[in-house]
Design a protein around this motif. Structure first.
Motif, PDB file in Angstrom:
ATOM      1  N   LEU A   1       0.763  -1.277   0.004  1.00 47.54           N
ATOM      2  CA  LEU A   1       0.021   0.024   0.007  1.00 47.54           C
ATOM      3  C   LEU A   1       0.857   1.209   0.026  1.00 47.54           C
ATOM      4  N   MET A   2       1.982   1.193   0.562  1.00 45.84           N
ATOM      5  CA  MET A   2       2.827   2.228   0.621  1.00 45.84           C
ATOM      6  C   MET A   2       4.339   2.059   0.280  1.00 45.84           C
ATOM      7  N   HIS A   3       5.185   2.458  -0.610  1.00 47.78           N
ATOM      8  CA  HIS A   3       6.558   2.335  -0.613  1.00 47.78           C
ATOM      9  C   HIS A   3       7.231   3.740  -0.148  1.00 47.78           C
ATOM     10  N   LEU A   4       8.224   3.513   0.754  1.00 46.19           N
ATOM     11  CA  LEU A   4       8.956   4.781   1.236  1.00 46.19           C
ATOM     12  C   LEU A   4      10.358   4.891   0.856  1.00 46.19           C
ATOM     13  N   TYR A   5      10.900   5.964   0.357  1.00 48.52           N
ATOM     14  CA  TYR A   5      12.446   5.779  -0.160  1.00 48.52           C
ATOM     15  C   TYR A   5      12.939   6.888   0.601  1.00 48.52           C
ATOM     16  N   LEU A   6      14.398   6.590   0.849  1.00 46.80           N
ATOM     17  CA  LEU A   6      15.312   7.481   1.695  1.00 46.80           C
ATOM     18  C   LEU A   6      16.585   7.568   0.720  1.00 46.80           C
ATOM     19  N   ILE A   7      17.058   8.864   0.457  1.00 47.07           N
ATOM     20  CA  ILE A   7      18.425   8.999  -0.319  1.00 47.07           C
ATOM     21  C   ILE A   7      18.834  10.402   0.126  1.00 47.07           C
ATOM     22  N   ARG A   8      20.314  10.201   0.241  1.00 50.38           N
ATOM     23  CA  ARG A   8      20.923  11.365   0.881  1.00 50.38           C
ATOM     24  C   ARG A   8      21.326  12.286  -0.744  1.00 50.38           C
ATOM     25  N   SER A   9      21.586  13.717  -0.287  1.00 51.89           N
ATOM     26  CA  SER A   9      21.661  14.721  -1.552  1.00 51.89           C
ATOM     27  C   SER A   9      22.989  14.114  -2.426  1.00 51.89           C
ATOM     28  N   ASP A  10      23.945  13.232  -1.958  1.00 54.36           N
ATOM     29  CA  ASP A  10      24.883  12.792  -2.787  1.00 54.36           C
ATOM     30  C   ASP A  10      24.617  11.563  -3.363  1.00 54.36           C
ATOM     31  N   LEU A  11      23.455  10.974  -3.342  1.00 54.24           N
ATOM     32  CA  LEU A  11      22.820   9.636  -3.825  1.00 54.24           C
ATOM     33  C   LEU A  11      23.273   8.526  -3.208  1.00 54.24           C
ATOM     34  N   THR A  12      23.752   8.434  -2.157  1.00 54.52           N
ATOM     35  CA  THR A  12      23.967   7.533  -1.290  1.00 54.52           C
ATOM     36  C   THR A  12      22.971   7.139   0.023  1.00 54.52           C
ATOM     37  N   GLY A  13      23.312   6.114   0.695  1.00 53.21           N
ATOM     38  CA  GLY A  13      22.147   6.096   1.721  1.00 53.21           C
ATOM     39  C   GLY A  13      20.781   5.375   1.466  1.00 53.21           C
ATOM     40  N   PHE A  14      20.580   4.726   0.245  1.00 55.84           N
ATOM     41  CA  PHE A  14      19.611   4.462  -0.306  1.00 55.84           C
ATOM     42  C   PHE A  14      18.819   3.438   0.568  1.00 55.84           C
ATOM     43  N   GLN A  15      17.536   3.492   0.898  1.00 51.04           N
ATOM     44  CA  GLN A  15      16.525   2.794   1.770  1.00 51.04           C
ATOM     45  C   GLN A  15      15.126   2.698   1.053  1.00 51.04           C
ATOM     46  N   HIS A  16      14.798   1.585   0.668  1.00 49.18           N
ATOM     47  CA  HIS A  16      13.340   1.147   0.546  1.00 49.18           C
ATOM     48  C   HIS A  16      12.602   0.369   1.196  1.00 49.18           C
TER      49      HIS A  16
END
Length: 246
Positions: free
Chosen positions: A59-74
């Motif tokens: 029902l929901m996908h949440l993404y996190l990414i740092r400004s330098d495009l590292t630290g990806f989480q899904h």
């Protein structure tokens, strides 16, 4: 596949769209330790939305990414009866981040796919990581992923093929993940614009690979960081690669 016919328009950088607003409970996360991130999707009258439709089984996908495009989480948050979503996030280094919510909900009587985002901060001294150069292949956990297809142009739809191999041999035992054999998202260097590249084809048990096809529509030119998630033997792998869009 569920949700495969629904594609959110835009670049995912707005906090509001179609009369809905992404409302986080906080705009900062603790440095280097696991945390809980809570938020609501609110209607124009300020009331939380509680009706959502599955998109790739969630029902929901949440993404996190740092400004330098590292630290990806899904991750996939859970919703309480009052419309408050809770996401469990892994610890992450200091820096400026953006968190994205991707979902499908009825707006004006029809299901509307949306991606809404907000900036968040992890306090502390941040060390920027240079974006790796554009490449056509990458490796993760002993797997090699190779991308082929036409030159990507902004705003145009292209087909991309990702081929998975290990020790020089084609991989044919990919397991379903979110009702597909691979999940592919992209973020643009500079402004962190978001795109979800939609997989093609159907799932047939634990027999995915070696070639995976995606429909790619990237809204802006520049360098994009791809994150491809796939599963083998019960383990989820995340590969990253930089591509250039003309």
């Amino acid at each position: 596949m569920p949700g495969m016919g629904d594609m959110a328009s835009g670049d995912g950088l707005a906090a509001e769209a179609s009369g809905l607003r992404f409302a986080p409970a906080a705009t900062s996360l603790p440095a280097k330790r696991a945390s809980v991130f809570r938020f609501q999707i609110r209607a124009a009258d300020g009331m939380p939305v509680t009706s959502f439709q599955p998109d790739q089984t969630k029902l929901m996908h949440l993404y996190l990414i740092r400004s330098d495009l590292t630290g990806f989480q899904h991750v996939h948050p859970t919703m309480a009866s009052d419309g408050t979503w809770t996401a469990n996030l892994a610890g992450t280094p200091a820096g400026s981040y953006r968190v994205y919510t991707s979902f499908i909900t009825p707006v004006g009587g029809m299901n509307t796919p949306l991606v809404l985002s907000q900036p968040v901060t992890v306090p502390g001294t941040a060390a920027t990581v240079p974006l790796p150069p554009a490449a056509t292949s990458t490796t993760v956990d002993g797997y090699t992923l190779t991308v082929s297809g036409d030159k990507l142009m902004a705003g145009m739809t292209h087909m991309l093929t990702v081929t998975v191999s290990k020790d020089g041999k084609p991989v044919t035992d990919l397991q379903p993940y979110l009702d597909t054999y691979a999940h592919l998202t992209a973020f643009r260097a500079g402004d962190q614009a978001f795109a979800h590249l939609h997989p093609q084809g159907s799932v047939n048990g634990d027999h995915g690979g070696p070639a995976l096809s995606f429909e790619a529509t990237l809204p802006k030119s520049g360098n994009w960081r791809l994150f491809l998630q796939f599963q083998t033997a019960g383990t989820l792998h995340t590969a990253a690669m930089t591509i250039t869009v003309g």
